[in-house]
Write a protein that holds these residues in place. Structure first.
Motif, short mmCIF file in Angstrom:
data_model
loop_
_atom_site.label_atom_id
_atom_site.label_comp_id
_atom_site.label_asym_id
_atom_site.label_seq_id
_atom_site.Cartn_x
_atom_site.Cartn_y
_atom_site.Cartn_z
N GLU A 131 51.63 49.03 70.74
CA GLU A 131 52.04 47.64 70.57
C GLU A 131 51.09 46.70 71.31
OE1 GLU A 131 55.86 50.11 70.48
OE2 GLU A 131 53.97 50.09 71.56
N LEU A 132 50.64 47.15 72.46
CA LEU A 132 49.74 46.34 73.26
C LEU A 132 48.40 46.16 72.53
CD1 LEU A 132 49.84 44.94 76.00
CD2 LEU A 132 48.84 47.00 77.01
N ARG A 133 47.87 47.23 71.99
CA ARG A 133 46.58 47.16 71.29
C ARG A 133 46.69 46.35 70.00
NH1 ARG A 133 44.85 53.45 72.55
NH2 ARG A 133 43.94 53.03 74.61
N PHE A 193 52.30 37.04 78.41
CA PHE A 193 53.10 37.21 79.62
C PHE A 193 53.71 38.61 79.63
CE2 PHE A 193 57.33 37.12 81.62
CZ PHE A 193 56.96 36.82 82.92
N ILE A 194 53.50 39.35 80.71
CA ILE A 194 54.05 40.71 80.82
C ILE A 194 54.92 40.78 82.07
CG2 ILE A 194 53.52 43.15 81.08
CD1 ILE A 194 50.97 42.66 79.53
N ASP A 195 56.21 40.90 81.83
CA ASP A 195 57.16 41.01 82.93
C ASP A 195 57.13 42.43 83.49
OD1 ASP A 195 59.06 40.15 84.70
OD2 ASP A 195 60.75 40.46 83.34
N GLU A 196 57.25 42.53 84.81
CA GLU A 196 57.22 43.82 85.51
C GLU A 196 55.95 44.60 85.19
OE1 GLU A 196 61.31 45.47 86.51
OE2 GLU A 196 61.57 44.89 84.42
N ILE A 197 54.82 43.92 85.30
CA ILE A 197 53.54 44.53 84.96
C ILE A 197 53.24 45.74 85.83
CG2 ILE A 197 52.17 43.06 86.50
CD1 ILE A 197 50.03 42.97 84.28
N HIS A 198 53.86 45.83 87.00
CA HIS A 198 53.63 46.99 87.88
C HIS A 198 54.12 48.29 87.25
CE1 HIS A 198 57.67 45.46 88.90
NE2 HIS A 198 57.98 46.74 89.09
N ARG A 199 54.94 48.18 86.19
CA ARG A 199 55.43 49.39 85.54
C ARG A 199 54.48 49.90 84.46
NH1 ARG A 199 61.95 49.80 85.36
NH2 ARG A 199 62.38 48.88 87.39
N PHE A 200 53.43 49.15 84.16
CA PHE A 200 52.42 49.63 83.21
C PHE A 200 51.63 50.76 83.86
CE2 PHE A 200 51.36 46.11 79.88
CZ PHE A 200 52.52 46.47 79.20
N ASN A 201 51.38 51.81 83.07
CA ASN A 201 50.56 52.91 83.59
C ASN A 201 49.08 52.56 83.48
OD1 ASN A 201 49.71 53.49 80.93
ND2 ASN A 201 51.44 54.88 80.61
N LYS A 202 48.22 53.47 83.91
CA LYS A 202 46.77 53.19 83.95
C LYS A 202 46.22 52.89 82.57
CE LYS A 202 42.38 54.98 85.65
NZ LYS A 202 41.64 54.63 84.43
N THR A 203 46.66 53.64 81.54
CA THR A 203 46.14 53.43 80.19
C THR A 203 46.49 52.03 79.69
OG1 THR A 203 46.38 55.78 79.71
CG2 THR A 203 46.15 54.31 77.83
N GLN A 204 47.71 51.60 79.94
CA GLN A 204 48.13 50.26 79.52
C GLN A 204 47.37 49.18 80.27
OE1 GLN A 204 52.23 51.35 80.36
NE2 GLN A 204 52.83 50.70 78.30
N GLN A 205 47.19 49.38 81.57
CA GLN A 205 46.45 48.40 82.35
C GLN A 205 44.99 48.34 81.94
OE1 GLN A 205 47.07 48.18 86.58
NE2 GLN A 205 49.20 48.80 86.44
N ASP A 206 44.41 49.49 81.57
CA ASP A 206 43.02 49.50 81.11
C ASP A 206 42.88 48.73 79.80
OD1 ASP A 206 42.15 50.93 83.27
OD2 ASP A 206 42.13 52.87 82.27
N ALA A 207 43.88 48.83 78.92
CA ALA A 207 43.84 48.08 77.66
C ALA A 207 43.87 46.58 77.93
CB ALA A 207 45.01 48.49 76.77
N LEU A 208 44.66 46.18 78.91
CA LEU A 208 44.70 44.77 79.29
C LEU A 208 43.37 44.31 79.88
CD1 LEU A 208 48.21 44.55 81.00
CD2 LEU A 208 47.54 43.48 78.85
N LEU A 254 41.52 45.24 87.15
CA LEU A 254 42.32 44.19 86.51
C LEU A 254 42.67 43.10 87.52
CD1 LEU A 254 43.81 43.15 84.03
CD2 LEU A 254 45.76 44.61 84.65
N LEU A 255 43.01 43.53 88.73
CA LEU A 255 43.40 42.57 89.77
C LEU A 255 42.25 41.61 90.09
CD1 LEU A 255 45.97 42.14 91.46
CD2 LEU A 255 44.91 43.48 93.26
#
Length: 424
Positions: A82-84, A99-114, A141-142
């Motif tokens: 969905e993210l891609r 806007f992504i709520d609770e972004i800390h719950r994204f795993n590494k793959t999801q954060q890399d896509a962002l 990302l940070l």
């Protein structure tokens, strides 16, 4: 649906940045974020703050202020696909604000896509988290986001919020409500605007219209105790359950450990938070009585980040049982605390010359490193030598617990003591 059936926080949701209460350090006239928005610039942002302080609302209003499309996602139910797909739609003339709520719950793959989407300018990211982003968001990302801290509302802000609700909301105005005491509101809301408004809404629903109604602390306490959920991730119950969980591990009770963990998971606790607490317990309460506990807890922490719920409950359970049934020792925890306290008192003491590094000729001429005894040149790789400053000679910080692993390590200390006695 009538307005009275729409939750009060939604009825009073600000429609302009000027209506936000309690975040003047970011949105005041001279505040940095407000100045950027006034100039039409919106960078990628991570909002870090407790629940109920306006992270979602502020994000929406920021997008509106720069006239950009706004897409809201939750890390709880958004997968990589969905993210891609969303990112693939970005990059038009108007870059969407995602806007992504609770972004800390994204795993590494999801954060890399962002990360890729932010780098290429396909989206402007606004992430919201209640956890320290330094620990929960990957560094790459940070580094591409501005991190802004949102504050819990202080007592003045809560009072302003409640008074504004009474003045502006049609449902409340029909009840002719007067708040005589605010202290219980402050206590139960704990700086959370959503809690304060929901509590006011609950109380108002018990009042008859067209009558004068007064609210004191007793009424607030009565309604709050009847209606507030037993598990609140940001409230007292959160800390009580975590405390019971850790104390059950420390007390070597696997059944209680699993029970309190299940209570937290059922209440919606972030599994990464639970894994982090077990990392601490593995060192504080088990330590060198079983060094493998820290290794397993570390792998559990990484696995939970990669897998997520519901499957990560299995990994959490395995680690929790291992920690609860392990040998226990807090000797190294006590030792580092003693060392920190001693270091505070003696930070002016110089390093003894024989322990200093001597990378230059001048340092060697000044005696740096002279008389240092290299332990590997001696039988059994040990030689008696003082490693503390002379003023601290004889200080004992670490005392081993009476378990097999630490008693074995104690032999070296005994040999040091025996040689010291022989030299006297």
């Amino acid at each position: 649906m009538s307005d009275s059936h729409i939750p009060l926080p939604e009825r009073l949701r600000p429609r302009d940045l000027s209506e936000i209460i309690g975040q003047d350090h970011l949105l005041g006239v001279q505040a940095p974020l407000r100045q950027m928005i006034d100039q039409g610039h919106l960078p990628s942002i991570i909002f870090w703050g407790p629940p109920g302080v306006g992270k979602t609302t502020i994000s929406l209003l920021l997008a509106q202020a720069v006239d950009r499309p706004f897409v809201s996602l939750s890390a709880l139910n958004t997968g990589v696909k969905e993210l891609r797909d969303l990112i693939a739609q970005g990059g038009d003339l108007l870059t969407p604000v995602v806007f992504i709520d609770e972004i800390h719950r994204f795993n590494k793959t999801q954060q890399d896509a962002l990360l890729s989407a932010v780098e290429k300018g396909k989206i402007t990211l606004i992430g919201a988290t209640t956890e320290n982003p330094s620990f929960e968001v990957n560094n790459a990302l940070l580094s591409r986001c501005q991190v802004y801290t949102l504050n819990a509302l202080n007592e003045d802000a809560i009072r302003t919020l409640l008074d504004k609700a009474l003045q502006q909301d049609d449902f409340l105005k029909q009840r002719y409500i007067q708040i005589e005491e605010y202290e219980a509101f402050f206590q139960f809301s704990a700086g959370d605007a959503r809690k304060a408004l929901n509590l006011l809404d609950l109380i108002a629903s018990t009042f008859e219209p067209e009558l004068e109604n007064k609210i004191d602390n007793a009424i607030v306490v009565k309604v709050a105790q009847q209606n507030i959920a037993r598990y609140d991730k940001s409230g007292e119950q959160h800390y009580d359950l975590v405390s019971a969980f850790i104390k059950s591990i420390r007390g070597s009770d696997p059944d209680a450990t699993l029970y309190w963990m299940a209570r937290m998971l059922k209440g919606g606790e972030d599994p990464v938070f639970i894994a982090r607490r077990m990392l601490i317990a593995a060192s504080e309460d088990i330590g060198n009585s079983n060094p493998n506990a820290l290794l397993l807890a570390g792998e559990c922490f990484r696995s939970v980040q990669a897998v997520g719920m519901p499957e990560c409950r299995i990994i959490l359970g395995q680690c929790a049982v291992y920690l609860a049934t392990s040998a226990k020792s807090n000797s190294t925890y006590l030792a580092i605390n003693k060392a920190m306290e001693l270091a505070d008192k003696t930070s002016n003491l110089p390093v003894p010359l024989h322990l200093r590094n001597a990378p230059t000729k001048l340092m060697k001429e000044q005696g740096y490193g002279v008389d240092y005894l290299y332990p590997h040149h001696y039988p059994e790789h040990f030689v008696m030598q003082e490693y503390l400053p002379p003023e601290l000679k004889g200080s004992i910080l670490y005392e081993s617990a009476r378990n097999k692993r630490e008693v074995e390590g104690e032999r070296l200390q005994q040999r040091r003591w025996q040689q010291e006695q022989q030299q006297q």
